[in-house]
Design a protein around this motif. Structure first.
Motif, mmCIF file in Angstrom:
data_model
loop_
_atom_site.group_PDB
_atom_site.id
_atom_site.type_symbol
_atom_site.label_atom_id
_atom_site.label_comp_id
_atom_site.label_asym_id
_atom_site.label_seq_id
_atom_site.Cartn_x
_atom_site.Cartn_y
_atom_site.Cartn_z
ATOM 1 N N ALA A 94 0.836 -1.209 0.000
ATOM 2 C CA ALA A 94 0.000 0.000 0.000
ATOM 3 C C ALA A 94 0.869 1.256 0.000
ATOM 4 N N LYS A 95 2.025 1.170 0.582
ATOM 5 C CA LYS A 95 2.923 2.324 0.680
ATOM 6 C C LYS A 95 3.749 2.528 -0.588
ATOM 7 N N SER A 96 4.331 1.404 -1.107
ATOM 8 C CA SER A 96 5.291 1.556 -2.204
ATOM 9 C C SER A 96 5.084 0.603 -3.374
ATOM 10 N N GLY A 97 3.955 -0.142 -3.380
ATOM 11 C CA GLY A 97 3.735 -1.091 -4.463
ATOM 12 C C GLY A 97 4.738 -2.244 -4.374
ATOM 13 N N SER A 98 5.129 -2.790 -5.525
ATOM 14 C CA SER A 98 6.055 -3.937 -5.523
ATOM 15 C C SER A 98 7.516 -3.503 -5.619
ATOM 16 N N SER A 104 9.275 -9.551 -9.197
ATOM 17 C CA SER A 104 8.129 -8.767 -9.655
ATOM 18 C C SER A 104 6.840 -9.535 -9.406
ATOM 19 N N THR A 105 5.740 -8.821 -9.387
ATOM 20 C CA THR A 105 4.436 -9.459 -9.203
ATOM 21 C C THR A 105 4.062 -10.202 -10.479
ATOM 22 N N GLY A 106 3.136 -11.122 -10.358
ATOM 23 C CA GLY A 106 2.717 -11.888 -11.526
ATOM 24 C C GLY A 106 1.934 -13.118 -11.119
ATOM 25 N N SER A 107 1.713 -13.997 -12.088
ATOM 26 C CA SER A 107 0.904 -15.193 -11.829
ATOM 27 C C SER A 107 1.736 -16.228 -11.077
ATOM 28 N N GLY A 108 1.058 -17.044 -10.316
ATOM 29 C CA GLY A 108 1.707 -18.106 -9.552
ATOM 30 C C GLY A 108 0.663 -19.094 -9.085
ATOM 31 N N PRO A 109 1.037 -20.078 -8.273
ATOM 32 C CA PRO A 109 0.064 -21.049 -7.771
ATOM 33 C C PRO A 109 -1.077 -20.373 -7.034
ATOM 34 N N ALA A 110 -2.266 -20.912 -7.218
ATOM 35 C CA ALA A 110 -3.449 -20.313 -6.598
ATOM 36 C C ALA A 110 -3.305 -20.221 -5.081
#
Length: 233
Positions: A94-98, A104-110
């Motif tokens: 919430a403060k600084s994102g990723s 980096s953010t992205g898809s991964g196991p549910a």
């Protein structure tokens, strides 16, 4: 495991209770990259120690963990529950994102997409306990199997070697005992043979002549008795 959040601690986030645990966009891919979904993972490499000991699902360094309210759960991220780690990660995002993470953010196991269902209000060590339980469950029962196998496998019995009885040169006394030569000058001892006696006493003609000298008392050249007297002259 990467050494994430190596920068300065993030502050300025107010602490009002634990707060909700909500997955931020692309959280599953970040968690997969940072810790492979292991809530008790710790980067103890030299680089990790220099970075500030990244730990937990999100590999949050200790300084950043405490600056964002993690201390209300546990002293370090790996000691907190997965949902408690997500609460602190949400605050950081919430403060600084990723940006604070190397991954980096992205898809991964549910299963890495949200840990909100695992929020615990119990002790700060609940996450560590969860990690220990997983490790215990995953540990193969190798020791028990090996012991059972070793017990079942009986030691082969060493075959006792029975030494063959050495055929005695001097035979046992038959029913019709061979008699001693009254003119005998040699007494038969165990292990004697006519050829041996002839050689030791220098009988000319060897064992054949020795038998002739004692023909009445040694009818069989292979049969002489211990204690029997025979003539050698």
């Amino acid at each position: 495991m990467t050494a994430a959040l190596a920068g300065a601690a993030l502050g300025g986030i107010g602490l009002v209770g634990a707060g909700p645990a909500n997955a931020f966009p692309g959280q599953a891919g970040l968690v997969k990259c940072e810790s492979s979904g292991n809530p008790t993972a710790v980067n103890n490499t030299a680089a990790g120690q220099r970075a500030g000991r990244p730990a937990g699902l999100f590999q949050i360094v200790t300084k950043t963990w405490l600056a964002n309210g993690g201390g209300q759960f546990a002293p370090t991220a790996d000691k907190a529950s997965p949902a408690q780690q997500q609460v602190v990660a949400d605050r950081i995002y919430a403060k600084s994102g990723s940006a604070p993470w190397e991954c980096s953010t992205g898809s991964g196991p549910a299963g890495f997409g949200s840990f909100s269902g695992q929020l615990s209000t119990g002790s700060a060590d609940s996450g560590a306990a969860t990690g220990r339980s997983k490790a215990k469950a995953a540990k193969p029962q190798a020791k028990t199997k090996l012991k059972a196998k070793a017990k079942a496998k009986a030691k082969p019995q060493v075959k006792q070697q029975v030494k063959p009885q050495v055929k005695q040169q001097v035979k046992s006394t038959p029913a019709s005992a061979t008699r001693s030569n009254p003119n005998g000058d040699y007494t038969v001892v165990a292990g004697d043979t006519l050829s041996g006696i002839a050689a030791r006493t220098g009988v000319a003609g060897g064992w054949q002549h020795l038998q002739q000298l004692n023909s009445a008392y040694v009818p069989d050249a292979d049969l002489i008795l211990v204690g029997q007297k025979i003539a050698t002259k």
